[in-house]
Write a protein that holds these residues in place. Structure first.
Motif, PDB file in Angstrom:
ATOM      1  N   UNK A 131      -2.641   9.185 -12.807  1.00 19.25           N
ATOM      2  CA  UNK A 131      -3.487   8.308 -13.745  1.00 19.25           C
ATOM      3  C   UNK A 131      -4.442   7.412 -12.955  1.00 19.25           C
ATOM      4  N   UNK A 132      -3.947   6.491 -11.826  1.00 17.29           N
ATOM      5  CA  UNK A 132      -4.674   5.813 -11.173  1.00 17.29           C
ATOM      6  C   UNK A 132      -5.760   6.543 -10.399  1.00 17.29           C
ATOM      7  N   UNK A 133      -5.487   7.996 -10.018  1.00 19.54           N
ATOM      8  CA  UNK A 133      -6.465   8.620  -9.034  1.00 19.54           C
ATOM      9  C   UNK A 133      -7.363   9.166 -10.029  1.00 19.54           C
ATOM     10  N   UNK A 134      -7.236   9.406 -11.202  1.00 18.72           N
ATOM     11  CA  UNK A 134      -7.996   9.995 -12.159  1.00 18.72           C
ATOM     12  C   UNK A 134      -9.031   8.741 -12.878  1.00 18.72           C
ATOM     13  N   UNK A 151       0.795  -1.246  -0.116  1.00 22.94           N
ATOM     14  CA  UNK A 151       0.003  -0.061   0.177  1.00 22.94           C
ATOM     15  C   UNK A 151       0.750   1.131   0.123  1.00 22.94           C
ATOM     16  N   UNK A 152       0.402   2.234  -0.668  1.00 17.18           N
ATOM     17  CA  UNK A 152       0.957   3.565  -0.410  1.00 17.18           C
ATOM     18  C   UNK A 152       0.126   4.433   0.019  1.00 17.18           C
ATOM     19  N   UNK A 153       0.521   5.851   0.700  1.00 21.53           N
ATOM     20  CA  UNK A 153      -0.347   6.703   1.080  1.00 21.53           C
ATOM     21  C   UNK A 153      -0.744   7.487   0.043  1.00 21.53           C
ATOM     22  N   UNK A 154      -1.616   8.811   0.215  1.00 19.09           N
ATOM     23  CA  UNK A 154      -1.812   9.523  -0.811  1.00 19.09           C
ATOM     24  C   UNK A 154      -0.594  10.248  -1.730  1.00 19.09           C
ATOM     25  N   UNK A 155       0.272  10.312  -0.755  1.00 17.89           N
ATOM     26  CA  UNK A 155       1.610  10.993  -1.409  1.00 17.89           C
ATOM     27  C   UNK A 155       2.490  10.061  -2.164  1.00 17.89           C
ATOM     28  N   UNK A 156       2.068   8.628  -1.928  1.00 16.86           N
ATOM     29  CA  UNK A 156       2.995   7.610  -2.499  1.00 16.86           C
ATOM     30  C   UNK A 156       4.106   7.077  -1.725  1.00 16.86           C
ATOM     31  N   UNK A 179     -11.738   5.346   1.191  1.00 14.17           N
ATOM     32  CA  UNK A 179     -12.544   4.841   2.324  1.00 14.17           C
ATOM     33  C   UNK A 179     -13.862   4.864   2.187  1.00 14.17           C
ATOM     34  N   UNK A 180     -14.957   4.512   3.254  1.00 12.64           N
ATOM     35  CA  UNK A 180     -16.102   4.269   3.037  1.00 12.64           C
ATOM     36  C   UNK A 180     -16.887   5.570   2.785  1.00 12.64           C
ATOM     37  N   UNK A 181     -16.220   6.775   3.125  1.00 15.80           N
ATOM     38  CA  UNK A 181     -16.824   8.173   3.037  1.00 15.80           C
ATOM     39  C   UNK A 181     -16.456   8.599   1.709  1.00 15.80           C
ATOM     40  N   UNK A 182     -15.691   7.848   0.680  1.00 13.70           N
ATOM     41  CA  UNK A 182     -15.326   8.291  -0.497  1.00 13.70           C
ATOM     42  C   UNK A 182     -14.102   9.153  -0.588  1.00 13.70           C
ATOM     43  N   UNK A 183     -13.354   9.197   0.697  1.00 12.95           N
ATOM     44  CA  UNK A 183     -12.368  10.146   0.759  1.00 12.95           C
ATOM     45  C   UNK A 183     -11.073   9.311   0.080  1.00 12.95           C
TER      46      UNK A 183
END
Length: 257
Positions: free
Chosen positions: A191-194, A141-146, A223-227
């Protein structure tokens, strides 16, 4: 009338010594006692033998007096001896002269939720064990910053890093210098996020600096909240297949010549 008719919550009064003074319909349904059976009994009747040995009922009342309220979740006993997982709230009651006149106690049966949580925990444990023990795939796993936040046995075998060496490092550590200059690590995550996913085959680096041909899949995780909370990355070493294809191509070229 409202309290007496509530069925989802056991709501009853205790004397200052902890003896039951009132009993609503929810308490009857939840605990199994009829009002004539329970009035005057000490509320410790609902506690397990282990709790009685440690004088837990007494400590709960003392905490309620000292802080105004005691709340917890734990096992309690029905009339038939069966256990149920309860959320309980005990509130100390005082009169106008600030004298203790008793306690209110509200109990809710959370056994179904407890069982659901336990099933979910076991499912997560099995999934985690499966992922961690896979050796043919590097899964992490990576966090949102990579930055790398988890590392399985397959990733250790393929990339050469132990979990202590790699956690917190940026994913760019696996890319050749030319890819870093071209901004490829960041592009993959973008690209993965988009689009939800990024997949390709290309050269990556092991800890010892050697190159291997990798199939990589980067997936955005929410997450479950869509974040957005990060990315999952699955890497497979296809170097042997790449070498076989190269040898086959060279053989074909020789044959054609």
């Amino acid at each position: 009338l409202m309290v007496e008719s509530v069925r989802d919550y056991a709501i009853f009064m205790l004397s200052p010594t902890g003896h039951i003074m009132s009993w609503n319909e929810g308490a009857k349904r939840l605990k199994g006692y009829h009002i004539s059976e329970i009035i005057g009994k000490h509320f410790s009747i609902f506690y397990t033998a282990e709790d009685l040995e440690t004088e837990k009922p007494k400590r709960e009342l003392e905490t309620a007096i000292a802080t105004g309220k005691y709340e917890e979740e734990g096992w309690r006993i029905r009339k038939n001896g069966s256990l149920f997982w309860a959320n309980i709230v005990i509130t100390a009651l005082f009169n106008d002269q600030n004298q203790l006149i008793g306690f209110s106690k509200v109990t809710r049966d959370l056994t179904d939720r407890k069982q659901y949580d336990e099933n979910l925990r076991q499912s997560e444990e099995r999934y985690r064990a499966l992922v961690e023990q896979l050796t043919d795939y590097g899964i992490f796993m990576l966090d949102e910053k990579g930055r790398i936040v988890s590392w399985n046995e397959g990733a250790k075998r393929i990339m050469g890093y132990t979990v202590n060496e790699i956690i917190g490092k940026y994913v760019s550590i696996f890319f050749p210098e030319e890819d870093i200059i071209n901004g490829k690590p960041g592009l993959e995550l973008k690209v993965a996020k988009e689009k939800g996913k990024y997949e390709e085959e290309g050269w990556r680096l092991r800890k010892d600096g050697s190159r291997f041909w990798a199939n990589v899949i980067v997936t955005a995780v929410y997450n479950n909240s869509g974040a957005h909370i990060g990315f999952s990355k699955v890497t497979r070493d296809l170097t042997e297949r790449k070498e076989a294809e190269k040898a086959l191509k060279q053989s074909y070229e020789r044959y054609r010549q």
